[in-house]
Design an enzyme around this catalytic site. Sequence first.
Site, PDB file in Angstrom:
ATOM      1  N   ASP A 196       0.866  -1.065   0.143  1.00 25.95           N
ATOM      2  CA  ASP A 196      -0.021   0.124  -0.048  1.00 25.95           C
ATOM      3  C   ASP A 196       0.836   1.293   0.102  1.00 25.95           C
ATOM      4  O   ASP A 196       2.057   1.212   0.353  1.00 25.95           O
ATOM      5  CB  ASP A 196      -0.895   0.149   1.078  1.00 25.95           C
TER       6      ASP A 196
HETATM    7  C1  BGC Z   1      -4.923   3.334  -0.165  1.00 21.63           C
HETATM    8  C2  BGC Z   1      -5.075   2.510  -1.062  1.00 21.63           C
HETATM    9  C3  BGC Z   1      -4.766   3.300  -2.366  1.00 21.63           C
HETATM   10  C4  BGC Z   1      -3.410   3.925  -2.517  1.00 21.63           C
HETATM   11  C5  BGC Z   1      -2.801   4.672  -3.640  1.00 21.63           C
HETATM   12  C6  BGC Z   1      -3.663   4.163  -0.016  1.00 21.63           C
HETATM   13  O1  BGC Z   1      -3.747   5.262   0.805  1.00 21.63           O
HETATM   14  O2  BGC Z   1      -4.847   2.600   1.324  1.00 21.63           O
HETATM   15  O3  BGC Z   1      -6.253   1.803  -1.108  1.00 21.63           O
HETATM   16  O4  BGC Z   1      -4.772   2.231  -3.740  1.00 21.63           O
HETATM   17  O5  BGC Z   1      -3.304   4.819  -1.129  1.00 21.63           O
HETATM   18  O6  BGC Z   1      -3.826   5.867  -3.704  1.00 21.63           O
END
Ligand code: BGC
Length: 741
Positions: free
Chosen positions: A226
Amino acid sequence: MALPPDLTTAEKASLTSGSDTWHTTAVRDAVPAITLSDGPHGIRRQRADAGDALGLTRSEPATCFPPAVALGSSWDPALARRVGAALAKEAAALGVDVVLGPGVNIKRSPLCGRNFEYFSEDPYLTGVMGAALVTGVQSRGVGACVKHFAVNNQETDRMRISADVDERTLREIYLPAFEHIVREARPYAIMCSYNRVNGVYASQHRWLLTTLLRDEWGFDGLVMSDWGAVNDRVAALEAGLDLEMPPTGTDGLIEDAVRSGRLTESVLDLAAGRVAGLAERVAGRERHDGWDVDEHHELAREAARASAVLLKNDGVLPLAPGLRVAVLGELARTPRYQGHGSSHVVPTRLDTALDALGRAVEGLTFAPGYRLDGEADADLAREAVECAAAAEVAVVFLGLPEAAESEGFDRTSIDLPGVQVELLRRVAEVCPRVVVVLSNGGVVSVAGWRHLASAVLEGWLLGQAGGAALADLLLGTHSPSGRLTETIPLRLADVPSHLHFPGSDGHVVYGEGRYVGYRHHDTLGTEVAYPFGHGLTYTRFEYSDLDVRETGPHTWDVAFTVANTGDRHGQEVAQLYVAFEAEHPSRPRHGLRAFAKVGLAPGASERVRLALGPRDLARWSVTRGGWRIDPGPFTVEVGASSRDIRLRAELSTPGDGYVGELSEMSTLGEWLAHPVGGRVLRERLRQAPGLPDLDRTDSPLVGLALGIPLIKFRTFGIGLTADVVADLVAAARSALPGDDR
Ligand code: BGC
């Protein structure tokens, strides 16, 4: 793709980290960069090099389909597949190779700020809907990235919290959706979560990322972090995390670790090779210059229609033609149609229910009634009450304002804003028939006000065409067909995780175990506002002729008939649960194992066929370290919700024949119940005089003795010396079939 042989360690290290927020690193012309983009209910393609994960920077317009909270409520995997394919077309047109979704975490608490991005409190339904979306996306060669692996069920302290969960709960509740999607839909990528799982960061969790995901489930794709979830790049690589996103400028650490011997180069090769492999995979994706914006908007409308859930209706819906209708509530004019955070999409257009209803209903009146910031406004309220007083039906749009729920924080209440409930009370005093339409990502409490409404239509967050879709349902051009994927409790305190959520001091204990959502409520018989699986239509369905046939070892075909006995077309979601009434071993009373959505004309019927397999009866056995089927009775239940079971068949299984190993610390009861141990022990005890009959279930003495480990009897003078017990253990073991030893 085999890794090009001449890559330097530095080049390989660079492959395991992005080049910017949305791209992997290209290496010469040997490995191209991959473009990643959020979704998952629309494509959030940011053009600026410095994109962000919070939705700060504007993105290109794309169709905003219903978020997972809504699409899940359609209980329609074929529809989810079509939405996935449409998403992939837009991704391709926007130059995106991998869509960051779907999110398939379980809704453990209605307070989770990100519940609008997740499908359900039930792992089976989540797995089926998630797999369908992945299959749709990947049907065009665009990759899906399933997230957030794993046990990311809250936003509070999400980057540090340790989700402390026992193994059986992990296996039966929090992991099956991921497992199902990996096995059935073969996603190109998985995104690890921020949180720790039992103390270890998911990004560094070797058991999760390698032992389970790859060795046991056979995942052959790429694991990425993530955004910002990596805390120790070397530890993450060793655990099985291939790609850090976004880059932290730490490739030098990897080179140093290889040079110093802390990191074996083959581990780096594996990760870099998987990035190259993904680049090769997506190179074959479809290419599109654009998409038909109208067609995708129509699909978004169809999906939205399929997703709203009619909770209550005394017959006021669908609205009869010619009625004087007042539409009340700012949310009718300013819709909430998606959630806040990284999934936020810039829609290609936006329908409002007010416009759509206004076009269809002559003389319709409107008053906003309340402010979205929750501040009381007496003038607005008065105007709305006057409007209601002059109408025959008031359609009141209520819901959560944007600020109430988002990625990044959890709610602390499930109540609607007080000014909205107050408005509803006053409207109900002056207007004979009130219809409430809800817009919310997380469940809201209905207990305090639903008696004021003749009908309640739960609209969730329905995407850009939600306004028109709601009008279709209210006016009856289509019948509602969504069903609840999560229980609506009477009170927040009735939610099983309530005493533990969201934890403290860096830990959240999953103390309710497997008793999540309806598994808790249905086991205890707790009264709920609306149960899992519930949803009304404008017609009626009857179930009959249940027939369950064994087709092989632990496999059954289940067939039954669903008939539309009303006078309108409608869709029924027939649900199959497997119930275990026996207390031992303790397990939730029942669980969803299959379902089918059937559309039927008035008077028509259909024979529905569903299958049950070994896993549908199994439970995770910690002692075995695997799934097992206990011998005993079980019930096949078919119905319209977890609380509305219409047909039942009592069956029984001989179990999987697994016989555990006995030790000197196994209890007398365990010895006697064991097919081999029981025999050898009984033979031995025959020589001991004066023992009570061990089969006497009414004897307190026997009851007491059954719980005592065998070795403890060595001081009882009944011949069970340490040597004898050792012999018995050896005898019991040698007589077992090979597999059980
Ligand atoms: C989120 C993800 C997301 C990623 C990219 C993170 O803060 O938890 O779900 O895909 O950011 O934006």
